[in-house]
Scaffold this motif. Structure first.
Motif, PDB file in Angstrom:
ATOM      1  N   ASN A  64       0.950  -1.177  -0.056  1.00 52.32           N
ATOM      2  CA  ASN A  64      -0.010  -0.021  -0.104  1.00 52.32           C
ATOM      3  C   ASN A  64       0.880   1.286  -0.098  1.00 52.32           C
ATOM      4  OD1 ASN A  64      -2.981  -0.535   0.001  1.00 52.32           O
ATOM      5  ND2 ASN A  64      -2.311  -1.875   1.723  1.00 52.32           N
ATOM      6  N   GLN A  65       2.233   1.099   0.462  1.00 52.35           N
ATOM      7  CA  GLN A  65       2.895   2.278   0.459  1.00 52.35           C
ATOM      8  C   GLN A  65       3.439   2.844  -0.955  1.00 52.35           C
ATOM      9  OE1 GLN A  65       6.012   1.262   3.331  1.00 52.35           O
ATOM     10  NE2 GLN A  65       4.359   1.896   5.083  1.00 52.35           N
ATOM     11  N   TYR A  66       3.494   1.602  -1.905  1.00 51.61           N
ATOM     12  CA  TYR A  66       4.332   1.997  -3.060  1.00 51.61           C
ATOM     13  C   TYR A  66       3.387   1.782  -4.278  1.00 51.61           C
ATOM     14  CZ  TYR A  66       8.199   1.985  -0.289  1.00 51.61           C
ATOM     15  OH  TYR A  66       9.325   2.249   0.495  1.00 51.61           O
ATOM     16  N   VAL A  67       2.048   1.615  -4.036  1.00 52.83           N
ATOM     17  CA  VAL A  67       0.956   1.818  -5.251  1.00 52.83           C
ATOM     18  C   VAL A  67      -0.132   2.974  -4.707  1.00 52.83           C
ATOM     19  CG1 VAL A  67      -0.631   0.587  -6.565  1.00 52.83           C
ATOM     20  CG2 VAL A  67       1.515  -0.428  -5.675  1.00 52.83           C
ATOM     21  N   GLU A  68      -0.560   3.716  -5.622  1.00 51.74           N
ATOM     22  CA  GLU A  68      -1.374   4.689  -5.418  1.00 51.74           C
ATOM     23  C   GLU A  68      -2.903   4.241  -4.823  1.00 51.74           C
ATOM     24  OE1 GLU A  68      -2.422   8.576  -4.664  1.00 51.74           O
ATOM     25  OE2 GLU A  68      -0.689   8.385  -5.955  1.00 51.74           O
ATOM     26  N   GLU A  69      -3.226   3.432  -5.917  1.00 51.63           N
ATOM     27  CA  GLU A  69      -4.629   2.762  -5.535  1.00 51.63           C
ATOM     28  C   GLU A  69      -4.659   1.163  -6.147  1.00 51.63           C
ATOM     29  OE1 GLU A  69      -9.236   3.080  -6.857  1.00 51.63           O
ATOM     30  OE2 GLU A  69      -7.980   4.860  -7.347  1.00 51.63           O
ATOM     31  N   ILE A  70      -4.992   0.482  -4.997  1.00 55.97           N
ATOM     32  CA  ILE A  70      -4.987  -1.182  -5.084  1.00 55.97           C
ATOM     33  C   ILE A  70      -6.440  -1.433  -5.501  1.00 55.97           C
ATOM     34  CG2 ILE A  70      -4.074  -3.281  -4.478  1.00 55.97           C
ATOM     35  CD1 ILE A  70      -2.133  -1.766  -2.817  1.00 55.97           C
ATOM     36  N   PRO A  71      -6.629  -2.238  -6.685  1.00 58.36           N
ATOM     37  CA  PRO A  71      -7.825  -2.743  -6.697  1.00 58.36           C
ATOM     38  C   PRO A  71      -8.421  -4.011  -5.800  1.00 58.36           C
ATOM     39  CG  PRO A  71      -6.447  -2.652  -8.603  1.00 58.36           C
ATOM     40  CD  PRO A  71      -5.714  -2.512  -7.799  1.00 58.36           C
ATOM     41  N   GLU A  72      -9.575  -3.949  -5.251  1.00 52.99           N
ATOM     42  CA  GLU A  72      -9.974  -4.843  -4.291  1.00 52.99           C
ATOM     43  C   GLU A  72      -9.585  -6.388  -4.910  1.00 52.99           C
ATOM     44  OE1 GLU A  72     -10.955  -4.951  -1.079  1.00 52.99           O
ATOM     45  OE2 GLU A  72     -10.350  -2.816  -1.041  1.00 52.99           O
ATOM     46  N   VAL A  73      -9.783  -6.609  -6.031  1.00 60.67           N
ATOM     47  CA  VAL A  73      -9.516  -7.726  -6.351  1.00 60.67           C
ATOM     48  C   VAL A  73      -8.038  -8.404  -6.313  1.00 60.67           C
ATOM     49  CG1 VAL A  73      -8.819  -7.405  -8.864  1.00 60.67           C
ATOM     50  CG2 VAL A  73     -10.185  -9.416  -8.277  1.00 60.67           C
ATOM     51  N   ALA A  74      -6.997  -7.450  -6.201  1.00 55.73           N
ATOM     52  CA  ALA A  74      -5.505  -8.012  -6.036  1.00 55.73           C
ATOM     53  C   ALA A  74      -5.584  -8.787  -4.741  1.00 55.73           C
ATOM     54  CB  ALA A  74      -4.752  -6.799  -5.756  1.00 55.73           C
ATOM     55  N   TYR A  75      -6.203  -8.269  -3.687  1.00 58.82           N
ATOM     56  CA  TYR A  75      -6.001  -9.003  -2.272  1.00 58.82           C
ATOM     57  C   TYR A  75      -6.718 -10.481  -2.348  1.00 58.82           C
ATOM     58  CZ  TYR A  75      -5.117  -4.537  -0.411  1.00 58.82           C
ATOM     59  OH  TYR A  75      -4.515  -3.204  -0.400  1.00 58.82           O
ATOM     60  N   ASP A  76      -7.863 -10.698  -3.180  1.00 62.36           N
ATOM     61  CA  ASP A  76      -8.452 -11.959  -3.418  1.00 62.36           C
ATOM     62  C   ASP A  76      -7.381 -12.709  -4.106  1.00 62.36           C
ATOM     63  OD1 ASP A  76     -10.681 -11.262  -2.136  1.00 62.36           O
ATOM     64  OD2 ASP A  76     -11.824 -10.420  -3.925  1.00 62.36           O
ATOM     65  N   ILE A  77      -6.799 -12.025  -5.305  1.00 56.04           N
ATOM     66  CA  ILE A  77      -5.832 -12.907  -5.933  1.00 56.04           C
ATOM     67  C   ILE A  77      -4.903 -13.443  -5.252  1.00 56.04           C
ATOM     68  CG2 ILE A  77      -3.954 -12.902  -8.174  1.00 56.04           C
ATOM     69  CD1 ILE A  77      -6.389 -10.619  -9.256  1.00 56.04           C
ATOM     70  N   LEU A  78      -4.155 -12.350  -4.286  1.00 57.59           N
ATOM     71  CA  LEU A  78      -2.960 -12.882  -3.463  1.00 57.59           C
ATOM     72  C   LEU A  78      -3.393 -13.868  -2.440  1.00 57.59           C
ATOM     73  CD1 LEU A  78      -1.380  -9.526  -3.419  1.00 57.59           C
ATOM     74  CD2 LEU A  78      -0.737 -11.260  -4.605  1.00 57.59           C
ATOM     75  N   LYS A  79      -4.628 -13.641  -1.840  1.00 59.92           N
ATOM     76  CA  LYS A  79      -5.004 -14.589  -0.819  1.00 59.92           C
ATOM     77  C   LYS A  79      -5.205 -16.137  -1.216  1.00 59.92           C
ATOM     78  CE  LYS A  79      -8.713 -15.173   2.473  1.00 59.92           C
ATOM     79  NZ  LYS A  79      -9.959 -14.748   3.007  1.00 59.92           N
ATOM     80  N   PHE A  80      -5.548 -16.084  -2.656  1.00 61.81           N
ATOM     81  CA  PHE A  80      -5.923 -17.542  -3.138  1.00 61.81           C
ATOM     82  C   PHE A  80      -4.897 -18.155  -3.985  1.00 61.81           C
ATOM     83  CE2 PHE A  80     -10.012 -15.989  -1.846  1.00 61.81           C
ATOM     84  CZ  PHE A  80     -10.304 -16.696  -0.741  1.00 61.81           C
ATOM     85  N   ALA A  81      -3.898 -17.579  -4.416  1.00 60.54           N
ATOM     86  CA  ALA A  81      -3.010 -17.851  -5.239  1.00 60.54           C
ATOM     87  C   ALA A  81      -2.338 -18.989  -4.886  1.00 60.54           C
ATOM     88  CB  ALA A  81      -1.736 -16.915  -5.643  1.00 60.54           C
ATOM     89  N   ALA A  82      -2.359 -20.005  -5.518  1.00 61.60           N
ATOM     90  CA  ALA A  82      -1.348 -21.494  -5.167  1.00 61.60           C
ATOM     91  C   ALA A  82       0.037 -21.259  -5.404  1.00 61.60           C
ATOM     92  CB  ALA A  82      -2.054 -22.600  -5.917  1.00 61.60           C
ATOM     93  N   LYS A  83       0.505 -20.313  -6.289  1.00 62.56           N
ATOM     94  CA  LYS A  83       1.863 -20.055  -6.121  1.00 62.56           C
ATOM     95  C   LYS A  83       2.258 -18.752  -6.277  1.00 62.56           C
ATOM     96  CE  LYS A  83       3.071 -20.082 -11.004  1.00 62.56           C
ATOM     97  NZ  LYS A  83       3.813 -20.642 -12.063  1.00 62.56           N
ATOM     98  N   ASP A 178      -9.431   0.305 -13.738  1.00 66.59           N
ATOM     99  CA  ASP A 178     -11.157   0.050 -14.220  1.00 66.59           C
ATOM    100  C   ASP A 178     -11.539  -1.338 -14.167  1.00 66.59           C
ATOM    101  OD1 ASP A 178      -9.360  -1.065 -16.148  1.00 66.59           O
ATOM    102  OD2 ASP A 178     -10.189   0.351 -17.728  1.00 66.59           O
ATOM    103  N   GLY A 179     -10.688  -2.317 -13.567  1.00 70.25           N
ATOM    104  CA  GLY A 179     -11.268  -3.582 -13.183  1.00 70.25           C
ATOM    105  C   GLY A 179     -10.688  -4.567 -14.112  1.00 70.25           C
ATOM    106  N   LYS A 180      -9.867  -4.397 -15.110  1.00 68.20           N
ATOM    107  CA  LYS A 180      -9.587  -5.357 -16.051  1.00 68.20           C
ATOM    108  C   LYS A 180      -8.426  -6.234 -15.667  1.00 68.20           C
ATOM    109  CE  LYS A 180     -10.470  -3.037 -20.236  1.00 68.20           C
ATOM    110  NZ  LYS A 180      -9.861  -1.653 -20.923  1.00 68.20           N
ATOM    111  N   VAL A 181      -8.446  -7.542 -15.760  1.00 68.28           N
ATOM    112  CA  VAL A 181      -7.577  -8.529 -15.245  1.00 68.28           C
ATOM    113  C   VAL A 181      -6.995  -9.276 -16.452  1.00 68.28           C
ATOM    114  CG1 VAL A 181      -7.318 -10.621 -14.038  1.00 68.28           C
ATOM    115  CG2 VAL A 181      -8.775  -8.945 -13.245  1.00 68.28           C
ATOM    116  N   GLN A 182      -5.615  -9.461 -16.751  1.00 69.70           N
ATOM    117  CA  GLN A 182      -5.029  -9.849 -17.800  1.00 69.70           C
ATOM    118  C   GLN A 182      -3.967 -10.978 -17.307  1.00 69.70           C
ATOM    119  OE1 GLN A 182      -3.336  -7.320 -20.464  1.00 69.70           O
ATOM    120  NE2 GLN A 182      -2.406  -8.940 -21.773  1.00 69.70           N
ATOM    121  N   ILE A 183      -3.872 -11.956 -17.721  1.00 70.63           N
ATOM    122  CA  ILE A 183      -2.707 -13.071 -17.292  1.00 70.63           C
ATOM    123  C   ILE A 183      -1.817 -12.961 -18.265  1.00 70.63           C
ATOM    124  CG2 ILE A 183      -2.109 -15.179 -16.803  1.00 70.63           C
ATOM    125  CD1 ILE A 183      -4.850 -16.163 -16.112  1.00 70.63           C
ATOM    126  N   ILE A 184      -0.416 -12.418 -17.661  1.00 73.62           N
ATOM    127  CA  ILE A 184       0.726 -12.042 -18.567  1.00 73.62           C
ATOM    128  C   ILE A 184       1.543 -13.368 -18.656  1.00 73.62           C
ATOM    129  CG2 ILE A 184       2.827 -10.719 -18.992  1.00 73.62           C
ATOM    130  CD1 ILE A 184       0.159  -9.187 -19.113  1.00 73.62           C
TER     131      ILE A 184
END
Length: 186
Positions: A64-83, A178-184
């Motif tokens: 949170n100290q290094y990103v202006e605004e974190i989309p809420e979905v980021a926390y879910d992705i990080l919480k449930f990521a298997a790797k 704006d809520g877009k999620v793209q797997i790189i």
């Protein structure tokens, strides 16, 4: 491990480069807030500055100290990521300008590896993490595969075995405000 962290802190604080085991592969690291140190990473890797680097943070508070605004979905992705999962965020703040991509984004991973996490917490700043290879060469799967050029080009090599033996790069996901999620990278 305490001695290794102390050595790394000394090198990072003076703008040097470390070679260290991460939660994924062996990485070249530096202070993510020091533009001259980031430039050294690009030079060592022979990597164009237009190609982004990843940085590691210790926890959500540091994120949170290094990103202006974190989309809420980021926390879910990080919480449930298997790797280990790296997220590309829009509008990074308080990091070296040459670490920020042309589209004003930055790839950040909350690192769960014990050594990296302790190092980042003690350093109190994010640390660059990029694979320990010359740009365009294969990512080393073990320490033995790291080229002499990389080994000679860093200021300190951590003398620890990685906790994660799989040695695979992280998943990379791009999130936009704006809520877009793209797997790189899977």
């Amino acid at each position: 491990m305490i001695d290794e962290i102390h050595e790394c802190l000394t090198v990072l604080k003076r703008g040097g480069l470390i070679l260290y085991p991460t939660d994924t592969v062996w990485g070249i690291g530096c202070d993510a807030t020091n533009a001259e140190a980031v430039e050294k990473v690009f030079a060592l890797k022979k990597r164009a500055e237009s190609k982004s680097l990843i940085c590691l943070v210790s926890d959500y508070k540091m994120l949170n100290q290094y990103v202006e605004e974190i989309p809420e979905v980021a926390y879910d992705i990080l919480k449930f990521a298997a790797k280990p999962t790296t997220i590309i965020f829009d509008d990074p703040i308080r990091v070296a300008e040459n670490l920020i991509a042309e589209d004003n984004s930055l790839a950040i991973r909350v690192c769960k590896d014990m050594f990296c996490n302790k190092l980042i917490r003690k350093f109190k700043r994010p640390i660059v993490s990029t694979s320990a290879n010359i740009s365009g060469q294969p990512t080393p799967k073990s320490f033995d595969q790291i080229s002499p050029e990389i080994l000679k080009g860093v200021d300190y090599v951590v003398n620890l075995q990685p906790a994660n033996k799989s040695a695979k790069p992280s998943t990379i996901i791009k999130l936009t405000l704006d809520g877009k999620v793209q797997i790189i990278r899977k």
